[in-house]
Design a protein around this motif. Structure first.
Motif, short mmCIF file in Angstrom:
data_model
loop_
_atom_site.label_atom_id
_atom_site.label_comp_id
_atom_site.label_asym_id
_atom_site.label_seq_id
_atom_site.Cartn_x
_atom_site.Cartn_y
_atom_site.Cartn_z
N THR A 10 0.70 -1.14 -0.08
CA THR A 10 0.04 0.03 -0.02
C THR A 10 0.85 1.13 -0.11
O THR A 10 0.59 2.26 -0.69
CB THR A 10 -0.96 0.08 1.27
OG1 THR A 10 -1.62 -0.98 1.00
CG2 THR A 10 -2.03 1.04 1.30
N ASN A 13 2.30 1.86 -3.24
CA ASN A 13 1.10 2.31 -4.20
C ASN A 13 1.14 3.87 -4.12
O ASN A 13 1.05 4.60 -5.08
CB ASN A 13 0.15 1.54 -4.00
CG ASN A 13 0.02 0.42 -4.64
OD1 ASN A 13 0.64 -0.06 -5.49
ND2 ASN A 13 -0.96 -0.64 -3.99
N HIS A 14 1.06 4.42 -2.88
CA HIS A 14 0.85 5.61 -2.40
C HIS A 14 2.20 6.50 -3.03
O HIS A 14 2.09 7.52 -3.63
CB HIS A 14 0.92 5.84 -1.04
CG HIS A 14 -0.55 5.53 -0.54
ND1 HIS A 14 -1.64 5.96 -0.98
CD2 HIS A 14 -0.61 4.64 0.63
CE1 HIS A 14 -2.78 5.32 -0.31
NE2 HIS A 14 -2.09 4.72 0.51
N GLN A 16 4.03 5.61 -5.62
CA GLN A 16 4.05 5.71 -7.31
C GLN A 16 2.91 6.55 -7.60
O GLN A 16 3.29 7.45 -8.53
CB GLN A 16 3.67 4.24 -7.62
CG GLN A 16 4.88 3.35 -7.54
CD GLN A 16 4.62 1.99 -7.91
OE1 GLN A 16 3.38 1.44 -7.57
NE2 GLN A 16 5.44 1.25 -8.52
N ASP A 17 1.73 6.68 -6.97
CA ASP A 17 0.73 7.83 -7.30
C ASP A 17 1.40 9.10 -7.16
O ASP A 17 1.20 10.19 -7.81
CB ASP A 17 -0.32 7.54 -6.28
CG ASP A 17 -1.40 6.38 -6.68
OD1 ASP A 17 -1.25 5.78 -7.51
OD2 ASP A 17 -1.92 5.92 -5.66
N TYR A 18 2.12 9.52 -6.06
CA TYR A 18 2.72 10.85 -5.82
C TYR A 18 3.79 10.99 -6.78
O TYR A 18 3.78 12.26 -7.41
CB TYR A 18 3.35 10.68 -4.24
CG TYR A 18 4.16 11.89 -4.11
CD1 TYR A 18 3.65 13.23 -4.03
CD2 TYR A 18 5.57 12.18 -4.46
CE1 TYR A 18 3.94 14.33 -3.48
CE2 TYR A 18 6.35 13.45 -4.18
CZ TYR A 18 5.27 14.58 -3.54
OH TYR A 18 6.22 15.62 -3.48
N ALA A 20 3.87 9.88 -9.73
CA ALA A 20 3.19 10.17 -11.21
C ALA A 20 2.62 11.44 -11.16
O ALA A 20 2.48 12.23 -12.01
CB ALA A 20 2.04 8.83 -11.31
N TYR A 21 2.07 11.98 -10.01
CA TYR A 21 1.37 13.16 -9.78
C TYR A 21 2.35 14.22 -10.19
O TYR A 21 2.14 15.30 -10.65
CB TYR A 21 0.63 13.35 -8.49
CG TYR A 21 0.26 14.71 -8.09
CD1 TYR A 21 -0.86 15.15 -8.81
CD2 TYR A 21 0.84 15.54 -7.31
CE1 TYR A 21 -1.29 16.49 -8.30
CE2 TYR A 21 0.49 16.72 -6.78
CZ TYR A 21 -0.73 17.25 -7.39
OH TYR A 21 -1.24 18.58 -7.35
N CYS A 29 12.19 7.93 -10.12
CA CYS A 29 11.46 7.05 -9.48
C CYS A 29 11.84 5.70 -9.21
O CYS A 29 11.65 5.19 -8.06
CB CYS A 29 10.22 6.73 -10.57
SG CYS A 29 9.14 8.38 -10.84
#
Length: 112
Positions: A10, A13-14, A16-18, A20-21, A29
């Protein structure tokens, strides 16, 4: 520990989301993910501090000294200190993982 592995997944995932944002470059990355995976592999837990925070300070010190005893005993200055000082130092030691051939500090840097 499936809950630890699930929490780590989890967290990744957070992250990776950050990334990408913020549209971070792919090589940056990858470095970030490698770092977090390495830290997780070494500790096999998400937050050691949250586990120890509920314990009495003397027990925290004893655990920290057990975990960090090899580091403490490798440094002559620390090895020659009293056990009480060693335990206090062991309690505040924080692992830092860096890529091979990276600069940990440079001349003129101010320590924290």
């Amino acid at each position: 520990d499936s809950s630890g592995a699930s929490a780590f997944k989890t967290k990744l995932n957070h992250i990776q989301d950050y990334m990408a944002y913020k549209d971070l470059p792919q090589d940056l990355c990858e470095k970030i993910l490698v770092h977090h995976k390495h830290v997780y592999a070494q500790q096999k837990t998400i937050d050691v501090g949250s586990v120890m925070s509920d314990l009495p300070r003397p027990l925290q010190m004893e655990i920290a000294m057990y975990i960090n005893r090899q580091i403490i005993h490798k440094v002559p200055l620390l090895r020659d200190c009293s056990v009480t000082i060693q335990k206090n130092i062991a309690l505040v030691i924080k692992p830092q993982y860096v890529e091979r051939y990276s600069f940990v500090y440079k001349q003129g840097d101010i320590g924290e």
